[in-house]
Motif scaffolding. Structure first.
Motif, PDB file in Angstrom:
ATOM      1  N   PRO A   3     -42.539 -27.299  38.866  1.00 58.21           N
ATOM      2  CA  PRO A   3     -42.942 -26.577  37.652  1.00 58.21           C
ATOM      3  C   PRO A   3     -42.162 -25.268  37.547  1.00 58.21           C
ATOM      4  N   THR A   4     -41.902 -24.866  36.312  1.00 57.73           N
ATOM      5  CA  THR A   4     -41.093 -23.673  36.070  1.00 57.73           C
ATOM      6  C   THR A   4     -41.669 -22.445  36.765  1.00 57.73           C
ATOM      7  N   HIS A   5     -43.018 -22.322  36.774  1.00 57.13           N
ATOM      8  CA  HIS A   5     -43.595 -21.086  37.294  1.00 57.13           C
ATOM      9  C   HIS A   5     -43.532 -20.975  38.807  1.00 57.13           C
ATOM     10  N   ARG A  37     -40.074 -30.928  20.736  1.00 64.17           N
ATOM     11  CA  ARG A  37     -39.895 -32.273  21.292  1.00 64.17           C
ATOM     12  C   ARG A  37     -39.222 -32.194  22.646  1.00 64.17           C
ATOM     13  N   ALA A  94     -35.323 -17.467  21.158  1.00 62.54           N
ATOM     14  CA  ALA A  94     -34.626 -18.350  22.100  1.00 62.54           C
ATOM     15  C   ALA A  94     -34.729 -19.811  21.647  1.00 62.54           C
ATOM     16  N   PRO A  98     -35.079 -15.159  31.719  1.00 57.89           N
ATOM     17  CA  PRO A  98     -35.392 -16.593  31.636  1.00 57.89           C
ATOM     18  C   PRO A  98     -36.855 -16.852  31.267  1.00 57.89           C
ATOM     19  N   ASP A  99     -37.751 -15.902  31.620  1.00 60.85           N
ATOM     20  CA  ASP A  99     -39.165 -16.140  31.324  1.00 60.85           C
ATOM     21  C   ASP A  99     -39.460 -16.131  29.840  1.00 60.85           C
ATOM     22  N   SER A 100     -38.576 -15.535  29.028  1.00 59.91           N
ATOM     23  CA  SER A 100     -38.858 -15.656  27.599  1.00 59.91           C
ATOM     24  C   SER A 100     -38.000 -16.747  26.958  1.00 59.91           C
ATOM     25  N   GLN A 101     -37.191 -17.429  27.760  1.00 60.88           N
ATOM     26  CA  GLN A 101     -36.457 -18.575  27.208  1.00 60.88           C
ATOM     27  C   GLN A 101     -37.115 -19.896  27.583  1.00 60.88           C
ATOM     28  N   LEU A 102     -37.592 -20.003  28.822  1.00 60.83           N
ATOM     29  CA  LEU A 102     -38.159 -21.272  29.281  1.00 60.83           C
ATOM     30  C   LEU A 102     -39.555 -21.438  28.704  1.00 60.83           C
ATOM     31  N   PHE A 103     -39.757 -22.484  27.919  1.00 63.14           N
ATOM     32  CA  PHE A 103     -41.057 -22.654  27.272  1.00 63.14           C
ATOM     33  C   PHE A 103     -41.865 -23.764  27.904  1.00 63.14           C
ATOM     34  N   GLN A 110     -38.155 -31.482  31.169  1.00 61.69           N
ATOM     35  CA  GLN A 110     -38.506 -31.414  29.748  1.00 61.69           C
ATOM     36  C   GLN A 110     -37.869 -30.210  29.082  1.00 61.69           C
ATOM     37  N   GLU A 111     -37.852 -29.106  29.814  1.00 62.17           N
ATOM     38  CA  GLU A 111     -37.253 -27.882  29.298  1.00 62.17           C
ATOM     39  C   GLU A 111     -35.810 -28.123  28.868  1.00 62.17           C
ATOM     40  N   ALA A 148     -43.290 -26.085  31.220  1.00 58.10           N
ATOM     41  CA  ALA A 148     -43.597 -25.973  32.637  1.00 58.10           C
ATOM     42  C   ALA A 148     -42.831 -27.004  33.453  1.00 58.10           C
ATOM     43  N   SER A 149     -42.143 -27.926  32.771  1.00 59.34           N
ATOM     44  CA  SER A 149     -41.388 -28.929  33.515  1.00 59.34           C
ATOM     45  C   SER A 149     -39.894 -28.713  33.294  1.00 59.34           C
ATOM     46  N   ARG A 180     -47.830 -22.811  30.146  1.00 59.22           N
ATOM     47  CA  ARG A 180     -46.622 -22.145  30.652  1.00 59.22           C
ATOM     48  C   ARG A 180     -46.832 -20.626  30.712  1.00 59.22           C
ATOM     49  N   ASP A 227     -30.203 -25.358  30.261  1.00 55.87           N
ATOM     50  CA  ASP A 227     -30.741 -25.509  28.906  1.00 55.87           C
ATOM     51  C   ASP A 227     -29.626 -25.592  27.869  1.00 55.87           C
ATOM     52  N   PHE A 247     -34.985 -30.261  25.674  1.00 52.38           N
ATOM     53  CA  PHE A 247     -35.365 -29.779  24.339  1.00 52.38           C
ATOM     54  C   PHE A 247     -34.161 -29.625  23.403  1.00 52.38           C
TER      55      PHE A 247
END
Lengths: 308, 266
Positions: A138-140, B226, B215, A91-96, A102-103, A98-99, B162, A154, A106
């Motif tokens: 936040p995602t992190h 966006r 991804a 997931p850390d390389s998919q979620l871009f 918003q994620e 921090a919210s 991030r 997502d 997208f």
């Protein structure tokens, strides 16, 4: 409507470093099914998935979605990716973002949907994956399991016809793994075709409707879980163990504790229902069962095994 | 740095509209920096500290630690202003010494200026701390997006934010793996290990950026990151309060403006 929603027809692919990742893969995904793809690391599962939504282009062979051959111009690709979503393993390389909110927004925004519709889909996806409470986090600061759920949301928010998930239970503890599998069952009940890759034969056996086994860039076997996991030769070639449930069932049958003509059970509960309860005469409690040969068994005062 | 981030998400002022917090911090900072007397900056420092401790609920120990961070820079900077060195006829020194034609000491004016600089800096810092302790980065970025800051800038900012955490975590894991194999046992091995860590981290980050791009592409990425903003309703009472406080500070700055310095240099 074609019976198969996604088809890979003798797909070949090599990476620039020369690795021949796919060597003529033939795979047809039944519409609306729960499909598991089994195979060891490097078998080509992820590479094949990337072909299913047009990220990679086959060097040889064809990919078909909904009966039509995939084309690689911008519009066709967008249409394909709208219908086939991939949840990536990490997931850390998919979620871009921090919210969390918003994620998830997208994907649906990229589909050109109106804002209200996007908002509705994000809310729904968060509800389905049970992460509504994480909306403002936040995602992190999320745990690994929570991030995994966000990465599934997502894709859910894009409402694709097919969801592909690469190793959904890797690094999850058994409880969370089971929750994720339940989630995919619910998603599938809504009519979405679900494809998972996994190493876990037990999970694949009880969850999937149809199973593919991959090795060295080809499909070496396929069928219903009952078919695949009773094919000892196939399992041996693929370096896979038999699911514990199937193993137990086979052992019980070989020892004459189960009739030979019963169907393979899909869950432990089913198996236990098949095993007949023996009552000890008089007491009403369960009688001891001797797996050993009766002749070699010493006489027992509690039951009449020897005498009968 | 990460503690600030965590407080930003958990502070009691989190639900307040980020625009209000940003406006409050910025307007107050401008007043603080424009003021020519220490009275207004002192008031700013008090008000911001009060807001951070009592409204946002940040523990005072942590806030105190944050405030001491810029102190070392500040003290060096202020000292160079306060101490005046002159070779000509000695200015009216409050205290000082003349050695071989060079006079070193404090003049009243330089001392006043140093004090002003000190409180101004601390005041401005407290404004920035107020913002960063109450407003998560995500919301600041959202604001920038609404202010039509170029998309490239905003997207880079949000991606960097991030991935600071992702890359930090990777580096941490590598560090633990290295030190558990005596990677930092001596100064020499420490240098070697650190070099390997940095080189590896670069490779990994590059790899990760590729994975991220894949991804994003599979979610129909077409060059724009966006995302949907959750609309927040501004609060009338908050805006009134901010206006009142800043008006008071502005009046204070104007009223005391030049006062102290003017009295010294009539």
């Amino acid at each position: 409507m074609p019976e198969f929603i996604l088809e890979a027809d003798t797909v070949e692919f090599s990476y620039p470093d020369g690795t021949r990742a796919l060597q003529g893969v033939f795979m047809r995904i039944p519409r609306g099914a729960k499909v598991a793809v089994l195979g060891s690391n490097g078998a080509g599962k992820t590479t094949l998935f990337l072909h299913f939504n047009g990220i990679l282009r086959p060097a040889g062979g064809r990919v078909r979605f909904d009966g039509r051959e995939v084309r690689y111009d911008h519009r066709s690709l967008m249409q394909l990716r709208k219908n086939v979503g991939i949840v990536f393993q990490d997931p850390d390389s998919q979620l871009f973002s921090a919210s969390v909110f918003q994620e998830i927004s997208f994907g649906p925004l990229n589909l050109g949907l109106p804002r209200e519709e996007v908002r509705r889909r994000v809310e729904e996806a968060m509800q389905a994956t049970e992460i509504t409470g994480l909306k403002d986090k936040p995602t992190h600061l999320l745990s690994y399991g929570q991030k995994k759920r966000v990465s599934i949301a997502d894709i859910l928010a894009m409402e694709p016809a097919v969801i592909i998930c690469d190793e959904p239970t890797a690094w999850l503890d058994p409880k969370h793994a089971e929750q994720v599998m339940e989630l995919f069952k619910r998603i599938n009940n809504g009519g979405t075709t679900v494809i998972l890759s996994t190493h876990d034969v037990d999970m694949a056996y009880s969850w999937a409707d149809y199973i593919f086994i991959m090795m060295h860039g080809t499909v070496i076997g396929e069928g219903t879980p009952e078919e695949v996991f009773q094919d000892g030769e196939l399992l041996f070639r693929a370096d896979l163990a038999r699911p514990r449930l199937v193993e137990t069932w086979a052992q019980l049958r070989n020892k004459g504790l189960l009739p030979a003509d019963l169907p393979l059970p899909r869950s432990w509960t089913e198996l236990f229902e098949l095993v007949p309860t023996r009552r000890a005469p008089g007491t009403g409690g369960p009688a001891p069962v001797y797996v050993l040969d009766r002749e070699g068994t010493p006489a027992c005062a509690a039951c009449s095994a020897r005498r009968r | 740095m990460f503690a600030i981030d965590q407080y930003a998400y958990t502070s009691r002022l989190r639900p307040v509209h980020p625009g209000e917090k940003l406006a409050f911090a910025l307007v107050t900072m401008v007043i603080c920096l424009a003021s020519v007397s220490p009275a207004a900056p002192l008031a700013v420092l008090l008000i911001m500290t009060g807001a951070v401790l009592f409204r946002a609920g940040i523990p005072w120990r942590f806030y105190l630690k944050l405030m001491t961070l810029p102190l070392s820079f500040l003290i060096i900077g202020v000292l160079t202003v306060a101490v005046s060195i002159s070779t000509g006829p000695p200015p009216p020194l409050l205290s000082g010494r003349t050695l071989g034609g060079i006079t070193i000491g404090f003049t009243a004016a330089s001392l006043q200026l140093a004090v002003l600089l000190f409180v101004k800096s601390l005041g401005a810092v407290s404004c920035l701390y107020f913002l960063s302790l109450t407003t998560p980065m995500v919301e600041v970025i959202s604001l920038l997006r609404r202010f039509k800051v170029p998309a490239l800038f905003v997207e880079l900012m949000s991606l960097i934010y991030r991935f600071i955490f992702v890359i930090m975590e990777t580096a941490e894991k590598m560090y633990v793996a290295q030190s558990s194999r005596w990677g930092y046992a001596s100064i020499k091995t420490a240098y070697i290990s650190l070099g390997q860590l940095v080189a590896n981290l670069f490779g990994k980050s590059y790899h990760r950026s590729q994975a991220l791009f894949t991804a994003l592409q599979s979610r129909c990425y077409n060059g724009d990151l966006r995302v949907l903003e959750t609309p927040r309703a501004p609060s009338r009472s908050n805006i009134m309060l901010i206006a009142a406080v800043d008006l008071f500070l502005a009046v204070l700055a104007l009223y005391t403006g030049g006062g102290l310095i003017a009295r010294i240099h009539p």
